[in-house]
Every structure is written in structure tokens, then in C-alpha cells.
Design an enzyme around this catalytic site. Structure first.
Site, PDB file in Angstrom:
ATOM      1  NE  ARG A 118      70.392  13.242  70.699  1.00 22.83           N
ATOM      2  CZ  ARG A 118      71.179  14.079  71.356  1.00 22.83           C
ATOM      3  NH1 ARG A 118      72.266  13.640  71.955  1.00 22.83           N
ATOM      4  NH2 ARG A 118      70.873  15.360  71.419  1.00 22.83           N
ATOM      5  CE  LYS A 279      69.000  30.180  87.045  1.00 23.02           C
ATOM      6  NZ  LYS A 279      70.445  30.222  87.100  1.00 23.02           N
ATOM      7  N   GLY A 435      64.922  19.083  74.956  1.00 22.76           N
ATOM      8  CA  GLY A 435      65.151  19.303  76.382  1.00 22.76           C
ATOM      9  C   GLY A 435      64.185  18.546  77.273  1.00 22.76           C
ATOM     10  N   GLY A 458      70.322  21.664  72.618  1.00 18.76           N
ATOM     11  CA  GLY A 458      70.928  22.950  72.262  1.00 18.76           C
ATOM     12  C   GLY A 458      70.625  23.348  70.827  1.00 18.76           C
TER      13      GLY A 458
END
Ligand SMILES: Nc1ncnc2c1ncn2[C@@H]1O[C@H](COP(=O)(O)OP(=O)(O)OP(=O)(O)O)[C@@H](O)[C@H]1O
Ligand SMILES: O=C(O)[C@H](O)COP(=O)(O)O
Length: 483
Positions: A118, A279, A435, A458
């Protein structure tokens, strides 16, 4: 694809439509026709296109007002976000520029940066400002501190920033107040002052207007390059834009939008999406949004067992979300209705426990016995996924294919990473949507060849879900009209 491919359920999932047939329709649909009479009541909506220069344009339908045009005429009002690159040397020289970056990097127990991605990603914008004689006031958060917390101080970032920029970066012990003001006053042209962690003030996350005003009072103009935090409406990402003009996008933010919105909304086709992760519940929005855009959808990771169970297969002790069985069925039906070729893995690696030293074996999707859990996609699935990916021109990937943190169950994820690297080298646009997939391509050592690796977790998920990010929408628009 032995057993599942032969099953009626699987054949229903395969598209019978030519993969490219809807491309032109979709491209057209992303353009807003200019209405035949003036209107101010068009429904709220957003769409995105890439123009010829591959520049992202956000079309904000609710804000479009046009003068009368002949019936049937078409055109586009592009409300692209104004970029720091649109600001000339004359506009920047000597100006105090508040740059919000996302330098939320991981630190180990010795306060050593373990991944500087970053920081490196923020350099082009800062360098551009330095090279144009601006005085850079650099702001970021680190972690989620509750009040002033020494372990979340930005001091460990200063040496790396200085090294990458080739200048000595100064640091303030606060982010507002008299000490900061005097440091800003002594900042030379081309200098950089790093403000202390903006989340040391609870007002930051509350988007407190008074706090935003104090941050804004330090500078003449605002650049938001904090893509990873653009989904947060915080004082330094959103509130500050109300007090500082111009408020423009940095190069990193622009690039993230180009790929995650532009290339995804108007992709070179065929366009494949690969969605994995644990999930299905955390990826519903992403899957639904991508089903509107992609030609091929490959599913992997823990979520596949909910799809298997929904189709009547036994899943042993694999991860299943019992309350999402109907949802899985409806997503399969939606894919079929949209003509999207949805591929579920036809074989899986199962284990007798969730552990690196578990006993494991490969079984067909229909052969998971009681007491066994699926932890990776199998070799037949890898082969089929690779063949599907070979037909594509654009691929976006979000979420691992298995429990890649354990060597025994990493093959599926690593195979996807390697395939995308190979495709990227052949000119296919490859986008890694944040992610754990980012961690996977880094682990395999192929990060450097991908077209784009998102710096936002996110934020990238929200963008892929089709949401509008507060930190982006708050920026000034560069309106151009094309007829
Ligand atoms: N078959 C499986 N069973 C259980 N867990 C799995 C399985 N396949 C993958 N996972 C786990 O899913 C996790 C990643 O899922 P997640 O939904 O968080 O993905 P992501 O979107 O890439 O990550 P992030 O939440 O960091 O953005 C990994 O830790 C991986 O071990
Ligand atoms: O790491 C991130 O995803 C960003 O820096 C945002 O951090 P946050 O989730 O604490 O807002």
C-alpha cells in the site's frame, strides 16, 4: 467433469447461448441515451464505461439534465471524477495539498512493515505532487485504534516512505492543531509531512464536520488516493471534501476504478469471473452483480458445498450454510436465465479433519462420504476451469479455491493464480479483486504479471457488488459531453 457434467443439473447450468452474443447489448446498455426533452426526474442509477483512452467514467443518471435534442439522438454525459493528473503545475506549485492515502499496512510485533504494497501504491500520486512543486500533507489511518494508541503510531512508516520518495519525509505527532499548523507553514515546495494516525480522533470515523473542517484548514486542495478506505464515509475521506476545492482522485484510486468498475462493466469478452472464499453469504452481492456482466462464472472455495447440497449431493462435514440452500438454487437459476456458463467443481480434495496433516483424497463431487470435508477443488476441476479460462479476454478473481493456507489444500488456488499469470502474459486482462486472492498470487510469486491487483479488501468487494463508494462520489466531477 465426469459425474456432474453428465448430470441434468449440470447441463442446465451450461449456457446454450454464444458467449459473445450479449456483448454489444451490454456495451450499449452502459451508455445513457440523451433524452428527447429536458428532464430532471430520471431514476437514480449509475453505470460506467471506459472511453477510448481507457478512462473510467461514472454516469450518474439522477443528476443528468440536458437541453432538448431530436428524438432518437444518442449521447453521453461523462461525469468522470476529476483526477490529480488534471491539475497543472501552475495549479499545484506552492499549494498545500491534503493527500488521504491508505497506508494501513501490516506491522509485526517489532513494528516492522511486513507488506509495503500500500505504501508503494501511494507513491505515484505523491511523487507527481512533489515534482510539481506542491507541499504534500499526507494523511492515513493505521489499524482500528480506540483513541491515541502508541502501537498504531505512523512512525514506522516514515523510513520506508522517505526511501521510496527519495526525500526526507517529516512526521507530525498529531493530525490537527497548532504544532501541525506550524509544521505545515514550514513545509517547503516538494516537501512531505506525514500527519499522525487520523483515527486517533474518534471524530474521524464519525465523519464529524468540525473535525473535517480542521483537517481541511491545513490545505488548499484535496486528493483522495485511499482506495482501500473509499467505502468508509469518514472525515478524511468524505467530510473534508465539503471544505476543500478542488477535491480530486489520486492515480491509485483512478486505476482501481478503471479496473474494478470500468473493465468489469465494459470488459473485453468473453469475460470470466472466479469467485471463491469461505461462505456464499459473504459473496451473494458480488455473485449477483457479476452475473449481470460476465459470460462465465467459476465457483470454488467453501461456498460450493452449499451449492452441492442444494442440488441434492452429500457433502459430509464440509462447510455448508443450511439457510442459504434456496439462495444457491436461485443463483443457479439466475445464471441459466442470464445465459451465463456457471461451472461448479466436479471433483474435490476431501480431508478427515481441518488440519494441515489431515488424511486427504480426491473424490468426485457426488462422492463425499460422511466424516470427510471438502477443502480444495480437485484436478479434473482445475483442468476444466483452465479450459474455460483459455477462452477468455478478461478475468476477475475474488476468493481462494480452497484452504490455501494449508499446503495440502493449496493446489486449486495456486493453479488459478498460475493460469491467470499465463493468460496475463498473453494479453488477457486479469484483475485480482482484493482479499485472500491477493495473498495467493503473492504466495505463488505471480503478482507482478497481473493487469491489476486491488489494494482494497472491503472497498473492492463493495465496488464489485455495484455499490457507490462515499469516498469516490464526494470527489469533483470532470464533466465532458460526447454526442
Ligand atoms: N473448502 C473450504 N472450507 C473451508 N474454508 C475454506 C474452503 N475454501 C476456502 N476456505 C477459506 O476461505 C477463506 C477466505 O474466504 P473469504 O470469504 O474471507 O475470502 P476473501 O474474500 O478472499 O478474503 P477477505 O475476506 O480477506 O477479503 C480462506 O481463509 C480459506 O482458507
Ligand atoms: O484494510 C482495509 O481494508 C482498509 O484500510 C480499511 O480499514 P477498515 O476496515 O479498518 O476501515
Amino acid at each position: 467433469m465426469a459425474s456432474l457434467a453428465a448430470s441434468p443439473a449440470f447441463s442446465l447450468l451450461k449456457s446454450t447461448k454464444a458467449i459473445t452474443s450479449s456483448a454489444s447489448t451490454r456495451a450499449r446498455a452502459s451508455l445513457l441515451p440523451i433524452p428527447s426533452k429536458p428532464t430532471s426526474t430520471r431514476p437514480l442509477g449509475f453505470s460506467a464505461v471506459l472511453d477510448n483512452s481507457h478512462r473510467f467514467s461514472l454516469h450518474v443518471a439522477s443528476k443528468v439534465h440536458h437541453s432538448a435534442r431530436g428524438k432518437g439522438s444518442r449521447g453521453v454525459v461523462s461525469m468522470a471524477k476529476k483526477s490529480v493528473g488534471d491539475l497543472s503545475s501552475a495549479e499545484l506549485k506552492g499549494k498545500k495539498v491534503f493527500v488521504r492515502a491508505d497506508l494501513n499496512v501490516p506491522l509485526d510485533d517489532n513494528q516492522t512493515i511486513t507488506d509495503d504494497t500500500r505504501i508503494r501504491a501511494a507513491i505515484p500520486t505523491i511523487k507527481y505532487l512533489i515534482d510539481n512543486g506542491a507541499k504534500v500533507i499526507l494523511s492515513t489511518h493505521l489499524g482500528r485504534p480506540k483513541g491515541v494508541t502508541p502501537k498504531f503510531s505512523l512512525a514506522p512508516l516514515v523510513p520506508r516512505l522517505s526511501e521510496l520518495l527519495g526525500i526526507e519525509v517529516k512526521k507530525a505527532d498529531d493530525c490537527i492543531g497548532p504544532e501541525v499548523e506550524s509544521l505545515v507553514a514550514s513545509l517547503p515546495e516538494g516537501g512531505v509531512l506525514l500527519l499522525e494516525n487520523v483515527r486517533f480522533y474518534k471524530e474521524e470515523e464519525k465523519n464529524d464536520p468540525e473535525f473535517a473542517k480542521k483537517l481541511a484548514s491545513l490545505a488548499d486542495l484535496y486528493v483522495n488516493d485511499a482506495f482501500g478506505t473509499a467505502h468508509r464515509a469518514h472525515a478524511s475521506t468524505e467530510g473534508v471534501t465539503k471544505f476543500l476545492k478542488p477535491s480530486v482522485a489520486g492515480f491509485l484510486l483512478q486505476k482501481e476504478l478503471d479496473y474494478l468498475v470500468g473493465a468489469v462493466s465494459n470488459p473485453k469478452r468473453p469475460f470470466a469471473a472466479i469467485v471463491g472464499g469461505s461462505k456464499v453469504s459473504s459473496k451473494i452481492g458480488v455473485i449477483e452483480s457479476l452475473l449481470e456482466k460476465c459470460d462465465i462464472l467459476l465457483l470454488g472455495g467453501g461456498m460450493i458445498f452449499t451449492f452441492y447440497k442444494a442440488q441434492g449431493l452429500s457433502v459430509g462435514s464440509s462447510l455448508v450454510e443450511e439457510d442459504k440452500l434456496e439462495l444457491a438454487t436461485s443463483l443457479l437459476a439466475k445464471a441459466k436465465a442470464k445465459g451465463v456458463s456457471l461451472l461448479l467443481p466436479t471433483d474435490v480434495v476431501v480431508a478427515d479433519k481441518f488440519a494441515p496433516d489431515a488424511n486427504s483424497k480426491v473424490v468426485p463431487a457426488s462422492g463425499i462420504e460422511d466424516g470427510w470435508m471438502g477443502l480444495d477443488i480437485g484436478p479434473d476441476s482445475i483442468k476444466t476451469f483452465n479450459e474455460a479460462l483459455d477462452t477468455t479476454q478478461t478475468v476477475i478473481w475474488n476468493g481462494p479455491m480452497g484452504v490455501f493456507e494449508m499446503e495440502k489444500f493449496a493446489a486449486g488456488t495456486e493453479a488459478v493464480a498460475n493460469k491467470l499469470a499465463e493468460l496475463s502474459e498473453k494479453g488477457v486482462t486479469t484483475i485480482i479483486g482484493g482479499g485472500d486472492s491477493v495473498a495467493a498470487v503473492e504466495k505463488v510469486g505471480v503478482a507482478g504479471v497481473m493487469s491489476h491487483i486491488s489494494t482494497g479488501g472491503g472497498a473492492s468487494l463493495e465496488l464489485l457488488e455495484g455499490k457507490v463508494l462515499p469516498g469516490v462520489i464526494a470527489l469533483d466531477e470532470a464533466i465532458t459531453v460526447t454526442v
